[in-house]
Design an enzyme around this catalytic site. Structure first.
Site, PDB file in Angstrom:
ATOM      1  N   LYS A 153       2.973 -11.235   8.576  1.00 54.81           N
ATOM      2  CA  LYS A 153       3.510 -10.954   7.245  1.00 54.81           C
ATOM      3  C   LYS A 153       4.267  -9.634   7.315  1.00 54.81           C
ATOM      4  O   LYS A 153       3.693  -8.598   7.655  1.00 54.81           O
ATOM      5  CB  LYS A 153       2.383 -10.831   6.214  1.00 54.81           C
ATOM      6  N   HIS A 179      -3.207  -5.008  -6.179  1.00 54.48           N
ATOM      7  CA  HIS A 179      -1.753  -4.811  -6.284  1.00 54.48           C
ATOM      8  C   HIS A 179      -1.378  -4.312  -7.675  1.00 54.48           C
ATOM      9  O   HIS A 179      -0.475  -3.494  -7.825  1.00 54.48           O
ATOM     10  CB  HIS A 179      -1.010  -6.120  -5.995  1.00 54.48           C
ATOM     11  N   GLU A 236     -10.683  -3.617   4.053  1.00 52.67           N
ATOM     12  CA  GLU A 236     -10.244  -4.900   4.617  1.00 52.67           C
ATOM     13  C   GLU A 236     -11.297  -5.462   5.575  1.00 52.67           C
ATOM     14  O   GLU A 236     -11.459  -6.682   5.693  1.00 52.67           O
ATOM     15  CB  GLU A 236      -8.882  -4.749   5.329  1.00 52.67           C
ATOM     16  N   ARG A 278      -5.050 -19.270   4.101  1.00 50.93           N
ATOM     17  CA  ARG A 278      -4.661 -17.877   4.324  1.00 50.93           C
ATOM     18  C   ARG A 278      -4.691 -17.060   3.033  1.00 50.93           C
ATOM     19  O   ARG A 278      -4.890 -15.844   3.066  1.00 50.93           O
ATOM     20  CB  ARG A 278      -3.258 -17.801   4.957  1.00 50.93           C
ATOM     21  N   HIS A 328      -3.641   1.485  -0.481  1.00 57.23           N
ATOM     22  CA  HIS A 328      -3.798   0.030  -0.598  1.00 57.23           C
ATOM     23  C   HIS A 328      -5.273  -0.374  -0.463  1.00 57.23           C
ATOM     24  O   HIS A 328      -5.795  -1.138  -1.282  1.00 57.23           O
ATOM     25  CB  HIS A 328      -2.948  -0.652   0.476  1.00 57.23           C
ATOM     26  N   ARG A 376      19.414 -12.116  12.944  1.00 55.43           N
ATOM     27  CA  ARG A 376      18.600 -13.305  12.651  1.00 55.43           C
ATOM     28  C   ARG A 376      17.318 -13.395  13.469  1.00 55.43           C
ATOM     29  O   ARG A 376      16.781 -14.487  13.662  1.00 55.43           O
ATOM     30  CB  ARG A 376      19.419 -14.595  12.809  1.00 55.43           C
ATOM     31  N   HIS A 423      -6.912  -8.511  -3.832  1.00 58.16           N
ATOM     32  CA  HIS A 423      -5.540  -8.006  -3.737  1.00 58.16           C
ATOM     33  C   HIS A 423      -4.739  -8.192  -5.023  1.00 58.16           C
ATOM     34  O   HIS A 423      -3.811  -7.435  -5.280  1.00 58.16           O
ATOM     35  CB  HIS A 423      -4.802  -8.669  -2.567  1.00 58.16           C
ATOM     36  N   GLU A 471       0.616 -19.379   4.723  1.00 62.43           N
ATOM     37  CA  GLU A 471      -0.137 -19.283   3.481  1.00 62.43           C
ATOM     38  C   GLU A 471       0.116 -20.438   2.534  1.00 62.43           C
ATOM     39  O   GLU A 471       0.448 -20.254   1.363  1.00 62.43           O
ATOM     40  CB  GLU A 471       0.147 -17.928   2.788  1.00 62.43           C
ATOM     41  N   LYS A 477      -9.232 -12.817  11.347  1.00 64.95           N
ATOM     42  CA  LYS A 477      -7.853 -12.909  10.872  1.00 64.95           C
ATOM     43  C   LYS A 477      -7.052 -13.890  11.738  1.00 64.95           C
ATOM     44  O   LYS A 477      -6.290 -14.716  11.215  1.00 64.95           O
ATOM     45  CB  LYS A 477      -7.189 -11.530  10.907  1.00 64.95           C
ATOM     46  N   ASN A 521      -6.452 -12.625   0.495  1.00 64.63           N
ATOM     47  CA  ASN A 521      -6.031 -11.787  -0.628  1.00 64.63           C
ATOM     48  C   ASN A 521      -7.172 -11.472  -1.586  1.00 64.63           C
ATOM     49  O   ASN A 521      -6.920 -11.022  -2.707  1.00 64.63           O
ATOM     50  CB  ASN A 521      -4.887 -12.466  -1.383  1.00 64.63           C
TER      51      ASN A 521
END
Lengths: 368, 368
Positions: B148, B257, B190, B246, B270, B126, B253, B242, B232, B250
């Protein structure tokens, strides 16, 4: 306490912006007022198991508004299914349905379903909403409250998981009517635990009411659930991620997990293993000079009265216990940490038990 | 900005009790001063991949004190390995080593390693500590910062994961010396993104310094990393999970993606997919009347100057894009949400793009 014969009782788990209610009472399942406020959006997936689905899935469906996009997933039943592979089935179903971040998962079932669905919610798209609808006493008084989620690993129980709080817990006490007596006893182990670790008055009340509880007297059962949830909510609010006091909830669990792991998950019920484990912790507390023989006797009697085992498995040697206990999550930097009893109603975290004292306990604790 | 030729620069990601430093500079890897303060206990597992291990594992080892219990796990390289099965290998190794809750994972590698190790740390018992040691530009400026974590699912990128913050990010700029040029370009995508969404001055600086950056001029590279990490860190501090701003990170993206997923993970890097995706987002912003043709031209030029693709894959039709984009995590209740540009240096979240405008873009965007 509220009189549950009249209206549901509501407790709160106070965790700032992650606070949520626990509603306890009869007839909650089919009543849309209890679920609707806790759904994040229109997409809802109900996850349950093959035992619970025929009993309560239709009733839960009636509690969901007609304009929702509802999917259902029925998993096999049992502790052996509490695996990452089962959680992957939930993720696959969510993705196949095109569910987004604003979906809500509903866990309808016992502790296994609740732990797995909570973990699936914690990690789906980095976290979505979920609601606990526990249908066993054990889940109602313990595992559905507090945000511990996860699955077992062949090398240890609950080794993979997350802290992820539900949006709400709905305890419909009517569901206990179909609970097998053995499962009821298993749930009572966790109820007794609260008395032992934090509330001697509650322990005395349980001693007096045990017969009523095992007979499913509605008033006694509701009171036991309310008091257990209130104690759990207090502890979780104090220490959400188990940096301190929350570890006390593991009374009997280090021994119990060892029994479960050694015997193969599901052969002993979790609550049964915790029952025997609490007695082992009590005997060890006695050896350390904290509990008297009379107090240990009281503990033995209430565990027996709840229909729980007073012995460890015949085929479990000292080394079996030690090997598994050394992997326990509570241990830090290779010291064995145990939850023990200072007195009835007061537990402590102890990491200085002499190894010979522990071995002496493990050698002499009765087997069957 | 600090002069990185002299001393490492340190930024902070301000997240209350989860705050942590980003150290940026040459020579950090082998220097014990940078890692030691961030280890939770004595148990440390370094996870890296087959490409990075021969280059930097020994150097990292030198940065770990002799009295630690250090284990190493070397995984295969590549985006196709970013799966739950790889994360299970990490969990298996941790359990086989008997590591407890006070262990620390160190992610030594690019974005794939960082995302997987972070996710493994998030869910092991956990949640345990982890430190990011990114060795690609893309990981240094983006994926290692902000918590993330996660893995890909056959139905979508990063669909399974958690928000889980590292204890520290160590950016050793020396590691870029061994980075293939194609990976450097992917990282620059990026970097350009930060200029486009939030800092027009940084965008102009990048236009001027692009040649120096591609030539790995140490001063220019360190400045680009620092500014990117600072932007960032600002955004993550404003919106850790997010819920709002935030999402602007993206930019490009959603299109990107879709390209990655359609082409099979790893065939397009990527950053390459994000490069083409940012140009698609710019063209769409132009169609919506926000960007002028001249601004789109500047974006096209800097993407080209960074060595990134300006076209989408030849075999990807409009329906291919739409089908995958509809599964994007940003979408809520079946509305497509896109990050677009209001102007250079200012992005917005937009969920009302007319479908015909989007289809027109997808039909007319160049393919190769």
């Amino acid at each position: 306490m509220n009189d549950p014969r009249n209206a549901p009782c509501t407790l709160e788990v106070a965790l700032g912006e992650r606070s949520y209610p626990i509603h306890i009472g009869p007839g909650l399942l089919g009543d849309p007022r209890w679920l609707a406020p806790h759904l994040a959006g229109r997409q809802v997936m109900v996850v349950t198991n093959e035992t619970v689905a025929p009993l309560y899935l239709e009733r839960l469906r009636q509690g969901l508004a007609a304009d929702l996009e509802v999917r259902e997933l029925v998993l096999p039943d049992g502790e052996t299914t509490k695996t990452l592979a089962s959680v992957e089935r939930i993720w696959d179903a969510l993705l196949a349905a095109g569910f987004n971040r604003r979906c809500t998962l509903i866990a309808l079932g016992g502790g296994v379903i609740g732990d797995m669905v909570g973990f699936a919610a914690a990690c789906y798209q980095r976290g979505v909403a979920f609601v606990q609808v526990p249908t066993t006493l054990l889940a109602q008084v313990d595992s559905s409250v507090g945000g511990k989620t996860g699955v077992n690993h062949p090398r240890g129980k609950n080794m993979i998981g997350a802290f992820w709080q539900p949006r709400a817990v709905l305890v419909d006490t009517d569901t206990l009517a179909t609970l097998p007596p053995r499962e009821l006893s298993a749930g009572l182990a966790e109820v007794i635990k609260y008395g032992l670790i934090r509330d001697a008055g509650f322990l005395a009340w349980l001693e007096a009411e045990m017969e009523a509880l095992r007979g499913l007297d509605a008033f006694a059962v509701a009171q036991a659930i309310e008091r257990s949830c209130a104690l759990k909510a207090e502890i979780v609010a104090e220490d959400e991620t188990e940096q301190g006091v929350r570890a006390l909830l593991n009374l009997g669990h280090t021994f119990g997990h060892a029994i479960e792991a050694h015997q193969g998950y599901g052969n002993w019920l979790h609550g049964e293993a915790v029952g025997a484990g609490m007695l082992m912790a009590a005997e060890l507390s006695c050896r350390l000079g904290w509990l008297g023989a009379e107090e240990v006797a009281r503990i033995r009697e209430i565990i027996e009265a709840a229909g729980l085992p007073l012995t460890a498995p015949a085929d479990m040697g000292v080394d079996d216990f030690l090997a598994i206990m050394r992997l326990d999550k509570k241990n830090l930097d290779s010291r064995l940490r145990l939850i023990l009893l200072r007195t009835l109603g007061e537990a402590c975290i102890h990491d200085a038990t002499p190894t010979e004292t522990l071995i002496d306990l493990l050698e002499n604790f009765p087997r069957r």
